[in-house]
Design a protein around this motif. Structure first.
Motif, PDB file in Angstrom:
ATOM      1  N   VAL A   8       0.846  -1.196   0.000  1.00  0.00           N
ATOM      2  CA  VAL A   8       0.000   0.000   0.000  1.00  0.00           C
ATOM      3  C   VAL A   8       0.880   1.244   0.000  1.00  0.00           C
ATOM      4  N   HIS A   9       0.338   2.337  -0.553  1.00  0.00           N
ATOM      5  CA  HIS A   9       1.052   3.618  -0.569  1.00  0.00           C
ATOM      6  C   HIS A   9       0.381   4.642   0.341  1.00  0.00           C
ATOM      7  N   VAL A  10      -0.921   4.536   0.496  1.00  0.00           N
ATOM      8  CA  VAL A  10      -1.670   5.301   1.499  1.00  0.00           C
ATOM      9  C   VAL A  10      -2.636   4.324   2.151  1.00  0.00           C
ATOM     10  N   ALA A  11      -2.861   4.493   3.449  1.00  0.00           N
ATOM     11  CA  ALA A  11      -3.572   3.468   4.217  1.00  0.00           C
ATOM     12  C   ALA A  11      -4.982   3.207   3.709  1.00  0.00           C
ATOM     13  N   PHE A  12      -5.671   4.260   3.226  1.00  0.00           N
ATOM     14  CA  PHE A  12      -7.070   4.063   2.859  1.00  0.00           C
ATOM     15  C   PHE A  12      -7.242   3.430   1.484  1.00  0.00           C
ATOM     16  N   GLU A  13      -6.172   3.351   0.681  1.00  0.00           N
ATOM     17  CA  GLU A  13      -6.253   2.609  -0.581  1.00  0.00           C
ATOM     18  C   GLU A  13      -5.697   1.207  -0.325  1.00  0.00           C
ATOM     19  N   ASP A  14      -6.547   0.393   0.284  1.00  0.00           N
ATOM     20  CA  ASP A  14      -6.136  -0.954   0.688  1.00  0.00           C
ATOM     21  C   ASP A  14      -6.755  -1.991  -0.241  1.00  0.00           C
ATOM     22  N   ALA A  15      -6.664  -3.256   0.147  1.00  0.00           N
ATOM     23  CA  ALA A  15      -7.168  -4.334  -0.708  1.00  0.00           C
ATOM     24  C   ALA A  15      -8.676  -4.298  -0.871  1.00  0.00           C
ATOM     25  N   GLY A  16      -9.362  -3.622   0.027  1.00  0.00           N
ATOM     26  CA  GLY A  16     -10.801  -3.404  -0.113  1.00  0.00           C
ATOM     27  C   GLY A  16     -11.575  -4.678  -0.367  1.00  0.00           C
ATOM     28  N   ALA A  17     -12.375  -4.661  -1.426  1.00  0.00           N
ATOM     29  CA  ALA A  17     -13.228  -5.805  -1.750  1.00  0.00           C
ATOM     30  C   ALA A  17     -12.442  -7.043  -2.149  1.00  0.00           C
ATOM     31  N   PHE A  18     -11.152  -6.875  -2.448  1.00  0.00           N
ATOM     32  CA  PHE A  18     -10.320  -8.022  -2.806  1.00  0.00           C
ATOM     33  C   PHE A  18      -9.851  -8.817  -1.582  1.00  0.00           C
ATOM     34  N   GLY A  19      -9.799  -8.160  -0.416  1.00  0.00           N
ATOM     35  CA  GLY A  19      -9.253  -8.808   0.768  1.00  0.00           C
ATOM     36  C   GLY A  19      -9.924 -10.120   1.128  1.00  0.00           C
ATOM     37  N   PRO A  20     -11.245 -10.153   1.246  1.00  0.00           N
ATOM     38  CA  PRO A  20     -11.899 -11.414   1.604  1.00  0.00           C
ATOM     39  C   PRO A  20     -11.675 -12.527   0.587  1.00  0.00           C
ATOM     40  N   VAL A  21     -11.517 -12.154  -0.689  1.00  0.00           N
ATOM     41  CA  VAL A  21     -11.305 -13.180  -1.716  1.00  0.00           C
ATOM     42  C   VAL A  21      -9.942 -13.844  -1.538  1.00  0.00           C
ATOM     43  N   LEU A  22      -8.943 -13.058  -1.180  1.00  0.00           N
ATOM     44  CA  LEU A  22      -7.625 -13.642  -0.946  1.00  0.00           C
ATOM     45  C   LEU A  22      -7.701 -14.725   0.125  1.00  0.00           C
ATOM     46  N   GLU A  23      -8.366 -14.419   1.227  1.00  0.00           N
ATOM     47  CA  GLU A  23      -8.484 -15.392   2.306  1.00  0.00           C
ATOM     48  C   GLU A  23      -9.339 -16.580   1.873  1.00  0.00           C
ATOM     49  N   GLU A  24     -10.388 -16.301   1.124  1.00  0.00           N
ATOM     50  CA  GLU A  24     -11.264 -17.371   0.620  1.00  0.00           C
ATOM     51  C   GLU A  24     -10.493 -18.361  -0.250  1.00  0.00           C
ATOM     52  N   ARG A  25      -9.540 -17.846  -1.026  1.00  0.00           N
ATOM     53  CA  ARG A  25      -8.765 -18.683  -1.929  1.00  0.00           C
ATOM     54  C   ARG A  25      -7.489 -19.235  -1.267  1.00  0.00           C
ATOM     55  N   GLY A  26      -7.377 -19.076   0.042  1.00  0.00           N
ATOM     56  CA  GLY A  26      -6.296 -19.716   0.776  1.00  0.00           C
ATOM     57  C   GLY A  26      -5.027 -18.902   0.940  1.00  0.00           C
ATOM     58  N   TYR A  27      -5.090 -17.586   0.639  1.00  0.00           N
ATOM     59  CA  TYR A  27      -3.913 -16.734   0.789  1.00  0.00           C
ATOM     60  C   TYR A  27      -3.886 -16.114   2.185  1.00  0.00           C
ATOM     61  N   VAL A  28      -2.705 -16.043   2.748  1.00  0.00           N
ATOM     62  CA  VAL A  28      -2.492 -15.306   3.997  1.00  0.00           C
ATOM     63  C   VAL A  28      -1.876 -13.963   3.619  1.00  0.00           C
ATOM     64  N   PRO A  29      -2.636 -12.851   3.726  1.00  0.00           N
ATOM     65  CA  PRO A  29      -2.120 -11.561   3.272  1.00  0.00           C
ATOM     66  C   PRO A  29      -1.181 -10.916   4.286  1.00  0.00           C
ATOM     67  N   GLU A  30      -0.120 -10.311   3.745  1.00  0.00           N
ATOM     68  CA  GLU A  30       0.818  -9.518   4.538  1.00  0.00           C
ATOM     69  C   GLU A  30       0.842  -8.125   3.914  1.00  0.00           C
TER      70      GLU A  30
END
Length: 233
Positions: A8-30
């Protein structure tokens, strides 16, 4: 266990709607902050997601960390490792691939639909064909050599590109959540006022159009992840 590195470059531009999909597909986000955190080994994560921000690719003199970030992305793309860039992230990918990043014909801030190419309609972007997406950029990029153009708008010809199935660059913001647009309006107030953007109008458009984007954006990421080389069923 799959690892996803989210830059991320600014805190509020985050993974947003993509975040839950990463976890759903087995990714551990850092999540790492560009310019602050060590971005680490470019080849280590199974997925690299580089998000947006208000600085430009060509501002290396003012923001020297961009050199490190560009180098990391370049090494990753050379190794054909799965990489997804959004807005500034897509511009960094294009620059890493040798394409020119430059000011566009006008600021593109607000909600509008994409014009998908034939390849775009057959790609992970298909769910977006009849849905307005959020645009928020002044710069654009030339299409990298060997990349396929997936989408355009009247203002910005190069809205999305795919390279070899392992790299996806999106100039627009499919991950944005309309219900959290106030964070963007506050964080980018100087840019909005300088560009003469109708802030109440943008807020209203986000409330009206955001839910439809949030409903289909997760499927964009699911389709891309499921179609990565070596991941097809």
């Amino acid at each position: 266990m799959l690892r996803a590195r989210v830059v991320v470059h600014v805190a509020f531009e985050d993974a947003g709607a993509f975040g839950p999909v990463l976890e759903e597909r087995g990714y551990v986000p850092e999540t790492l902050q560009a310019g602050v955190d060590d971005l680490g080994d470019p080849l280590a994560p199974d997925l690299l997601l580089v998000l947006g921000g208000p600085i430009g690719v060509n501002e290396e003199e003012d923001y020297p960390f961009l050199r490190e970030e560009l180098g990391l992305i370049r090494k990753r793309l050379e190794a054909r490792r799965p990489t997804l860039g959004v807005c500034l992230g897509a511009q960094l990918m294009a620059a890493s691939l040798g394409a020119r990043v430059h000011p566009g014909p006008a600021k593109e801030i607000g909600w509008s639909r994409l014009a998908l190419t034939d390849e775009g309609r057959a790609s992970c972007l298909a769910p977006l064909e009849n849905t307005a997406v959020l645009h928020w950029h002044g710069d654009t990029f030339d299409l990298p050599e060997g990349a396929r153009l997936l989408a355009s708008t009247d203002i910005c010809t190069h809205q999305a590109f795919d390279l070899g199935g392992f790299a996806l660059g999106l100039q627009f913001h499919p991950e944005a959540r309309g219900g959290l647009i106030e964070r963007w309006l506050i964080g980018h107030t100087c840019e909005l006022r300088a560009a003469g953007i109708d802030i109440p109008g943008l807020r209203a458009d986000s409330a009206r159009l955001g839910p439809a984007l949030e409903a289909v954006a997760p499927d964009v990421l699911r389709r891309w992840l499921d179609g990565l080389p070596g991941r097809e069923e």
